[in-house]
Scaffold this motif. Sequence first.
Motif, short mmCIF file in Angstrom:
data_model
loop_
_atom_site.label_atom_id
_atom_site.label_comp_id
_atom_site.label_asym_id
_atom_site.label_seq_id
_atom_site.Cartn_x
_atom_site.Cartn_y
_atom_site.Cartn_z
N GLU B 60 0.84 -1.19 0.00
CA GLU B 60 0.00 0.00 0.00
C GLU B 60 0.88 1.25 0.00
O GLU B 60 2.03 1.22 0.41
N VAL B 61 0.27 2.33 -0.46
CA VAL B 61 0.94 3.63 -0.46
C VAL B 61 0.27 4.48 0.62
O VAL B 61 -0.96 4.54 0.69
N MET B 62 1.07 5.08 1.46
CA MET B 62 0.52 5.92 2.52
C MET B 62 1.05 7.35 2.39
O MET B 62 2.25 7.55 2.18
N VAL B 63 0.15 8.30 2.48
CA VAL B 63 0.54 9.71 2.45
C VAL B 63 -0.05 10.38 3.69
O VAL B 63 -1.24 10.24 3.96
N GLU B 64 0.80 11.07 4.42
CA GLU B 64 0.34 11.74 5.63
C GLU B 64 0.40 13.24 5.43
O GLU B 64 1.45 13.78 5.09
N ALA B 65 -0.74 13.89 5.64
CA ALA B 65 -0.79 15.36 5.56
C ALA B 65 -1.10 15.88 6.96
O ALA B 65 -2.05 15.43 7.59
N TRP B 66 -0.27 16.80 7.44
CA TRP B 66 -0.40 17.31 8.79
C TRP B 66 -0.86 18.77 8.76
O TRP B 66 -0.56 19.51 7.84
N ALA B 67 -1.55 19.13 9.82
CA ALA B 67 -1.95 20.53 10.00
C ALA B 67 -2.06 20.79 11.48
O ALA B 67 -1.96 19.86 12.29
N GLY B 68 -2.28 22.04 11.84
CA GLY B 68 -2.46 22.38 13.25
C GLY B 68 -1.15 22.58 13.96
O GLY B 68 -0.08 22.64 13.36
N SER B 69 -1.24 22.68 15.28
CA SER B 69 -0.06 23.01 16.08
C SER B 69 0.77 21.77 16.35
O SER B 69 0.33 20.65 16.14
N ARG B 70 1.99 22.01 16.84
CA ARG B 70 2.88 20.90 17.17
C ARG B 70 2.31 20.06 18.30
O ARG B 70 2.46 18.85 18.33
N THR B 71 1.68 20.72 19.25
CA THR B 71 1.17 19.98 20.41
C THR B 71 -0.12 19.24 20.09
O THR B 71 -0.41 18.22 20.70
N ASN B 72 -0.89 19.76 19.17
CA ASN B 72 -2.18 19.12 18.88
C ASN B 72 -2.39 19.05 17.37
O ASN B 72 -3.25 19.72 16.81
N PRO B 73 -1.57 18.25 16.70
CA PRO B 73 -1.67 18.24 15.24
C PRO B 73 -2.89 17.48 14.75
O PRO B 73 -3.41 16.59 15.45
N SER B 74 -3.32 17.86 13.57
CA SER B 74 -4.41 17.15 12.91
C SER B 74 -3.79 16.41 11.72
O SER B 74 -3.11 17.02 10.91
N VAL B 75 -4.00 15.14 11.67
CA VAL B 75 -3.35 14.32 10.65
C VAL B 75 -4.41 13.65 9.80
O VAL B 75 -5.33 13.03 10.33
N THR B 76 -4.27 13.79 8.49
CA THR B 76 -5.09 12.98 7.59
C THR B 76 -4.15 12.02 6.89
O THR B 76 -3.21 12.43 6.23
N LYS B 77 -4.44 10.75 7.09
CA LYS B 77 -3.58 9.71 6.52
C LYS B 77 -4.33 9.06 5.35
O LYS B 77 -5.46 8.60 5.53
N TYR B 78 -3.71 9.09 4.17
CA TYR B 78 -4.34 8.51 2.98
C TYR B 78 -3.66 7.19 2.65
O TYR B 78 -2.42 7.10 2.68
N LEU B 79 -4.46 6.19 2.34
CA LEU B 79 -3.91 4.87 2.02
C LEU B 79 -4.52 4.37 0.72
O LEU B 79 -5.74 4.36 0.57
N TRP B 80 -3.65 3.98 -0.20
CA TRP B 80 -4.11 3.40 -1.46
C TRP B 80 -3.55 1.99 -1.57
O TRP B 80 -2.36 1.78 -1.23
N PRO B 81 -4.34 1.07 -2.05
CA PRO B 81 -3.78 -0.28 -2.27
C PRO B 81 -2.76 -0.23 -3.41
O PRO B 81 -2.93 0.52 -4.37
N LEU B 82 -1.73 -1.01 -3.27
CA LEU B 82 -0.66 -1.03 -4.28
C LEU B 82 -0.49 -2.47 -4.75
O LEU B 82 0.16 -3.27 -4.07
N ARG B 83 -1.14 -2.81 -5.82
CA ARG B 83 -1.01 -4.17 -6.37
C ARG B 83 -0.59 -4.03 -7.83
O ARG B 83 -1.41 -3.68 -8.68
N VAL B 84 0.66 -4.26 -8.07
CA VAL B 84 1.19 -4.10 -9.43
C VAL B 84 1.75 -5.44 -9.89
O VAL B 84 2.61 -6.02 -9.22
N PRO B 85 1.26 -5.94 -11.00
CA PRO B 85 1.81 -7.20 -11.52
C PRO B 85 3.22 -6.98 -12.06
O PRO B 85 3.62 -5.84 -12.31
N PRO B 86 3.98 -8.05 -12.26
CA PRO B 86 5.33 -7.89 -12.81
C PRO B 86 5.29 -7.10 -14.11
O PRO B 86 4.46 -7.36 -15.00
N GLY B 87 6.15 -6.11 -14.18
CA GLY B 87 6.22 -5.29 -15.39
C GLY B 87 5.26 -4.12 -15.40
O GLY B 87 5.33 -3.27 -16.29
N GLY B 88 4.36 -4.05 -14.42
CA GLY B 88 3.36 -2.98 -14.39
C GLY B 88 3.89 -1.75 -13.65
O GLY B 88 4.97 -1.76 -13.07
#
Lengths: 228, 605
Positions: B60-88
């Motif tokens: 899977e591919v994960m992308v984390e986008a952060w916002a807000g303060s250092r003490t109380n950050p808001s995180v949106t974590k995106y996850l995509w399945p990663l299934r690639v056949p040989p050569g793809g």
Amino acid sequence: MRSPKSVGLITFALALLAATALLLVPQELEGGSRLPIGSAYILLAIQMAVLTYLISASACGEIAIEGEKSIWDLAGTRFPSRTIVYGKITSAVLSCAMLLALAAPFQALVLGVTGASPVPFLLGWLLTLGTTCAAAATAIWGMTLSESEGVRSLVHWAWLGTLFMLSALLPEPWRLLNPFQALWEAFEGGREWAWTLGSYAVLSVLFLEWAGWRLQRGRGSHAHLRGG
Amino acid sequence: MPILFFVGAVCLVLVRPPSAPAQSPLSVSLRIGFDGYVTPGGWVPLEVRIDPGEKGIDGEVMVEAWAGSRTNPSVTKYLWPLRVPPGGVFQLSHAIPYVDARWPVRVEVRAGGAVVFAKELRPRPADGLVVVLSQVRGGVVAAGSPLPVVVYAHEEDLPVHPWAYAGVRVLVIHDLSGRRLDEDRRRALLSWVARGGRLLISTGEGFHRIDREALAPLLPAIPTSTKQLPPPRTLAARFGGVFPDPLPVAALVPLPGSSVSLAEGETPLIVERPWGRGEVVMWAFDYLTLPFLRWSGRFSLWRELLEARPRTSGVVTPEATEVLPSSGSLPPGVVLGLGLGMMLYVTVIRWLLRRSTASPSWWLWLLLTAVAFSGGFWAGSTAIRSRGASLAWVSAMEVEGGSGVGVLASYLRRFGPGGGRFELVVPRVLPLVRALPPGSAEVRFEPGAVRVTGSGSLSALEMAGVFPSLFDGWVQRKEGELEVEVVNRSSQPLEDLLLVFQGKVRRLPSLPPGESRWTIGLGQWVALDTAGRERALGRTVLEGALLQWVFPRLPGGATMEERDGPFLLGWVDPRALGVELSLEPPPIAGNPPERVLLILRLQWR
């Protein structure tokens, strides 16, 4: 315990905390994380101030409870000075623990409504016990300074003012000596409150030892006077 | 000798420990923003390309986008399945929120339970961007205040979501291949211009390099042929400098709705047209031709084009969640009951204290009473909190008249009694999902579904998407009256219609499918605040709250020159738009968005 004054004081303290808890119940249950922390913090801070006053005032004799002997009355007994002093502080801390247990339903109410974590509540109890202990130890020491009620009251209020107000004016990191600041740290998830608690414990032992020494000296002069 | 051998072997192991078996070569290419530049504060495009080599990859591919303060950050974590056949090859084009330049964007590739690639992207912040679609990297002058950054891009670099154009001041098109501009990117481009974007098309004698079909609805003019123009005096007169040579230009035939802002005799040089709230400018000349590059007045021309202009944003913004109720008020009876319970407790304690003895049983009774009341208060208050659990969900579709595309934004506020995790399957038409601070969320893209997992007692989400609009509308002012024409291509009527014009509002009858026309006198309107006080603005509390939020944010000027309205507001069943708006599992309580607020900005004729 069954003296009318004692019952009246405990009832008053409980009624005050009950009213505070009821006022802190939010009208809408939304409000995010700030409101639950705010409600719980305010309740515990008020509770800390009320209990600290009650216990230290009782310890120094400003609130005289029927049947409770003052430190100088006990000095006339055969108990060693340190036993008297540490007995007084044990009584104060146990009274505080009992009042905390009696006030627990109000905290349960705020905890349930706001969904706040119970951990800061437990830390708040610990800090209340520590603050009360430090205030009571100073009050006991103040009693050994003089038998004058004026001096006792002066020491008692000066110490409460120093503990709760002047310490808030200290620069960082000394501001942590302020009990409200330590309570806030506990609610914010920090661990600095442990330093505050440790400082209060050291302060309590120092004042109690000093009070024991003064009591011992006072006993000698009293015996001399009695002998004269 | 054996001792020497073992000592030598140990030393060898210590000096050069055995390394992990070599992984198959994984080639990861990441692109954020436009050539690495972003304007923090909104959505930015993100491209991920993974070539796993001959063995393929399952992870899977994960992308984390952060916002807000250092003490109380808001995180949106995106996850995509990663299934690639040989050569793809895995290719991902999406938009992620980039609110705060202090935070990096973290990208991870996981396979077989291990992180096989990780990188923190730190895009370069810019005050504004000029994106140039051109095979030649040069020729565009960075001008204007604040000074924008000029970036050169290809069709594939354009975002697939209109929100990801945040910070783009002008998109300059010098070359455009319709084959390389896929439908998602084309629709995003149209929607961005409709929502206030500015587009410059530079034609000149090589105008064939721009695929007109791809931009058909936007074009202000059609280039038909080319000619050599003697040194144009009008350009020089307006922007300064002297043209040393003749200028090759395209012969532009302006289309209806366009205006020629500069012409040399009968030859239009600059043609403009409004499109939604945006603007499309077409130059008859090519900014890369030698005569133009040798003209000193071109700096003034670029400066006028690239100067930052105040741009109205969409009407419905994430702040809408703040005015939405997320739980009901505590009934007075409940508060009274709590007060009575406390009084009872204090009375019981007082009674016990008066009968205090030194016996352990008395202490036990005292303790049991405190414990029993604590349990009772906790159970009661938890039950009250549980009943307060709710989910507020509102959706609004903003359509710029004449654009043919609409943007749908949904805002969801969830209040959960016990905090903890919750999971939702969001509608597929809303692929842009993010947690709004201070909440955090995990967004998992699965085949056919977008699953959002949030945590905490209060969470707010933004979900957005773009799709073809089934509504369109125009307005014309005639002798103290407004002639309004609205087209409803959906299968259902548009209900509870309100027409908002110059800070006033007027109710309209229901709009059946098909074309409708009204002629409305300008004296029969009520002020917005008066309308806001009326109860019947929406059928539910949430509908009313959303309208109350929208009203003050509708521009009050609404003159023909400003192109800011009038607005037609109405409620529409999302199923009539071919949109299925439903959450899985269904909301705990509250109001699912059975109706979507349509905000149609009417186009002036």
